[in-house]
Design a protein around this motif. Structure first.
Motif, PDB file in Angstrom:
ATOM      1  N   PRO A 159      34.469 -24.795 -37.245  1.00 40.83           N
ATOM      2  CA  PRO A 159      35.247 -23.602 -36.848  1.00 40.83           C
ATOM      3  C   PRO A 159      35.510 -22.637 -37.994  1.00 40.83           C
ATOM      4  O   PRO A 159      35.541 -21.421 -37.777  1.00 40.83           O
ATOM      5  CB  PRO A 159      36.555 -24.196 -36.316  1.00 40.83           C
ATOM      6  CG  PRO A 159      36.669 -25.528 -36.963  1.00 40.83           C
ATOM      7  CD  PRO A 159      35.266 -26.027 -37.106  1.00 40.83           C
ATOM      8  N   LYS A 199      34.007 -18.372 -38.571  1.00 41.06           N
ATOM      9  CA  LYS A 199      34.691 -17.139 -38.974  1.00 41.06           C
ATOM     10  C   LYS A 199      33.857 -16.379 -40.003  1.00 41.06           C
ATOM     11  O   LYS A 199      33.690 -15.160 -39.919  1.00 41.06           O
ATOM     12  CB  LYS A 199      36.059 -17.468 -39.575  1.00 41.06           C
ATOM     13  CG  LYS A 199      37.022 -18.181 -38.632  1.00 41.06           C
ATOM     14  CD  LYS A 199      38.299 -18.571 -39.360  1.00 41.06           C
ATOM     15  CE  LYS A 199      39.225 -19.402 -38.474  1.00 41.06           C
ATOM     16  NZ  LYS A 199      40.439 -19.849 -39.210  1.00 41.06           N
ATOM     17  N   SER A 235      33.585 -20.989 -26.654  1.00 40.88           N
ATOM     18  CA  SER A 235      34.884 -21.074 -27.323  1.00 40.88           C
ATOM     19  C   SER A 235      34.866 -20.376 -28.671  1.00 40.88           C
ATOM     20  O   SER A 235      35.781 -19.610 -29.006  1.00 40.88           O
ATOM     21  CB  SER A 235      35.273 -22.552 -27.504  1.00 40.88           C
ATOM     22  OG  SER A 235      36.478 -22.676 -28.230  1.00 40.88           O
ATOM     23  N   LEU A 236      33.818 -20.619 -29.447  1.00 42.58           N
ATOM     24  CA  LEU A 236      33.732 -20.013 -30.775  1.00 42.58           C
ATOM     25  C   LEU A 236      33.533 -18.504 -30.700  1.00 42.58           C
ATOM     26  O   LEU A 236      34.086 -17.748 -31.510  1.00 42.58           O
ATOM     27  CB  LEU A 236      32.593 -20.653 -31.574  1.00 42.58           C
ATOM     28  CG  LEU A 236      32.842 -22.073 -32.076  1.00 42.58           C
ATOM     29  CD1 LEU A 236      31.589 -22.618 -32.764  1.00 42.58           C
ATOM     30  CD2 LEU A 236      34.026 -22.118 -33.048  1.00 42.58           C
ATOM     31  N   GLU A 290      34.606 -16.569 -28.319  1.00 38.85           N
ATOM     32  CA  GLU A 290      35.871 -15.977 -27.881  1.00 38.85           C
ATOM     33  C   GLU A 290      36.821 -15.805 -29.071  1.00 38.85           C
ATOM     34  O   GLU A 290      37.523 -14.795 -29.165  1.00 38.85           O
ATOM     35  CB  GLU A 290      36.517 -16.872 -26.828  1.00 38.85           C
ATOM     36  CG  GLU A 290      37.833 -16.315 -26.275  1.00 38.85           C
ATOM     37  CD  GLU A 290      38.456 -17.213 -25.229  1.00 38.85           C
ATOM     38  OE1 GLU A 290      39.579 -16.918 -24.792  1.00 38.85           O
ATOM     39  OE2 GLU A 290      37.814 -18.223 -24.844  1.00 38.85           O
ATOM     40  N   LYS A 291      36.823 -16.781 -29.968  1.00 40.15           N
ATOM     41  CA  LYS A 291      37.706 -16.729 -31.131  1.00 40.15           C
ATOM     42  C   LYS A 291      37.139 -15.873 -32.265  1.00 40.15           C
ATOM     43  O   LYS A 291      37.900 -15.408 -33.133  1.00 40.15           O
ATOM     44  CB  LYS A 291      37.966 -18.141 -31.650  1.00 40.15           C
ATOM     45  CG  LYS A 291      38.706 -19.027 -30.663  1.00 40.15           C
ATOM     46  CD  LYS A 291      38.785 -20.458 -31.167  1.00 40.15           C
ATOM     47  CE  LYS A 291      39.474 -21.362 -30.155  1.00 40.15           C
ATOM     48  NZ  LYS A 291      39.464 -22.790 -30.580  1.00 40.15           N
ATOM     49  N   ASN A 292      35.825 -15.690 -32.258  1.00 33.47           N
ATOM     50  CA  ASN A 292      35.162 -14.948 -33.333  1.00 33.47           C
ATOM     51  C   ASN A 292      34.204 -13.919 -32.737  1.00 33.47           C
ATOM     52  O   ASN A 292      32.988 -14.134 -32.688  1.00 33.47           O
ATOM     53  CB  ASN A 292      34.380 -15.908 -34.243  1.00 33.47           C
ATOM     54  CG  ASN A 292      35.241 -17.002 -34.823  1.00 33.47           C
ATOM     55  OD1 ASN A 292      35.962 -16.803 -35.788  1.00 33.47           O
ATOM     56  ND2 ASN A 292      35.164 -18.188 -34.227  1.00 33.47           N
TER      57      ASN A 292
END
Length: 259
Positions: free
Chosen positions: A92, A96, A121-122, A124-126
């Motif tokens: 994770p 980034k 998921s990744l 969505e976060k990045n």
């Protein structure tokens, strides 16, 4: 990349998380190839008795300390590792970096659908993270030549910068080492159960358990049947072996100085 400490025959890198990620970015940007092995206690113990696995770890460009006990061992051996580097953190955190620097990922392994959930998921976060491809091979103790070739071709067609592999250790380490020369990626790394954990399918231990080296206990409670032998039979011999190595090293060093 010779900044290492010998732990029971495995040369473990002393890099911390940020240093490891910088090495990964440098390899991508410089057109170099980097094979990374993530090594918890059980992998080091297996490699101690398996010369082929030990060779795989000792020829990797980076061998990370996956676990507090490995870091503790390095301190006992007077060559302290600067920080543990687990697959659960590296995946994770490097996502980034990859989103900022335009690095692309390929996810290989885990159960069907897990890699796709992880990718979603990744991303969505990045925002902006590039997922070049995913593939979950059919379960097999050993893949056929045809399946191996299929995976290699899928990865190479994707033009991914980083290949993340989730086939459990040490199977993933063997697979990467055996096919690394044919893979057109800058970085290849096996991260075990990190796909499921980072995707949110498996809950990770609380931060205080991670800090005090008790993440193994949390995992054991979750999967007692699969992990009991690893943590209750194999792992307890680690500390006595480290103490023995430290004593032998001190004795040899003293002998050399007195000659």
């Amino acid at each position: 990349m010779s900044d290492r400490v010998n732990i029971l025959g495995t040369e473990v890198s002393r890099y911390n998380l940020s240093e490891t990620m910088e090495l990964m970015s440098e390899a991508i940007q410089g057109g170099k190839k980097l094979r990374i092995s993530v090594t918890p206690v059980n992998c080091i113990l297996w490699a101690r008795k398996n010369s082929k696995l030990r060779e795989i770890y000792n020829t990797a460009e980076v061998v990370t300390a996956d676990g507090v006990p490995v870091v503790w061992a390095s301190k006992v051996l007077k060559k302290p590792i600067r920080g543990r580097v687990t697959g659960l953190d590296l995946l994770p955190e490097f996502a980034k970096v990859a989103a900022e620097r335009n690095h692309s990922f390929f996810f290989l392994g885990a159960a069907e659908g897990v890699a796709e959930s992880l990718a979603a998921s990744l991303k969505e976060k990045n925002p902006g993270l590039k997922i070049a491809g995913t593939y979950s091979p059919p379960f097999a103790a050993q893949f056929s030549d045809e399946e191996n070739q299929k995976m290699i071709e899928m990865v190479n067609r994707s033009n991914a910068d980083v290949l993340w592999v989730s086939l459990t250790a040490p199977k993933q380490d063997y697979w990467i080492a055996n096919h690394f020369d044919k893979l057109n990626v800058s970085v290849a790394i096996g991260v075990g159960a990190a796909f499921d954990v980072v995707a949110g399918n498996i809950k990770r231990s609380p931060a205080w358990m991670q800090k005090w080296g008790l993440e193994w206990l949390y995992r054991l409670i979750q999967e007692p049947r699969r992990l009991s032998r690893r943590y209750l039979i194999e792992a307890p011999v680690f500390l006595p072996l480290i103490m023995k190595q430290a004593f032998q090293t001190k004795r040899e060093h003293g002998y050399t100085e007195n000659r």
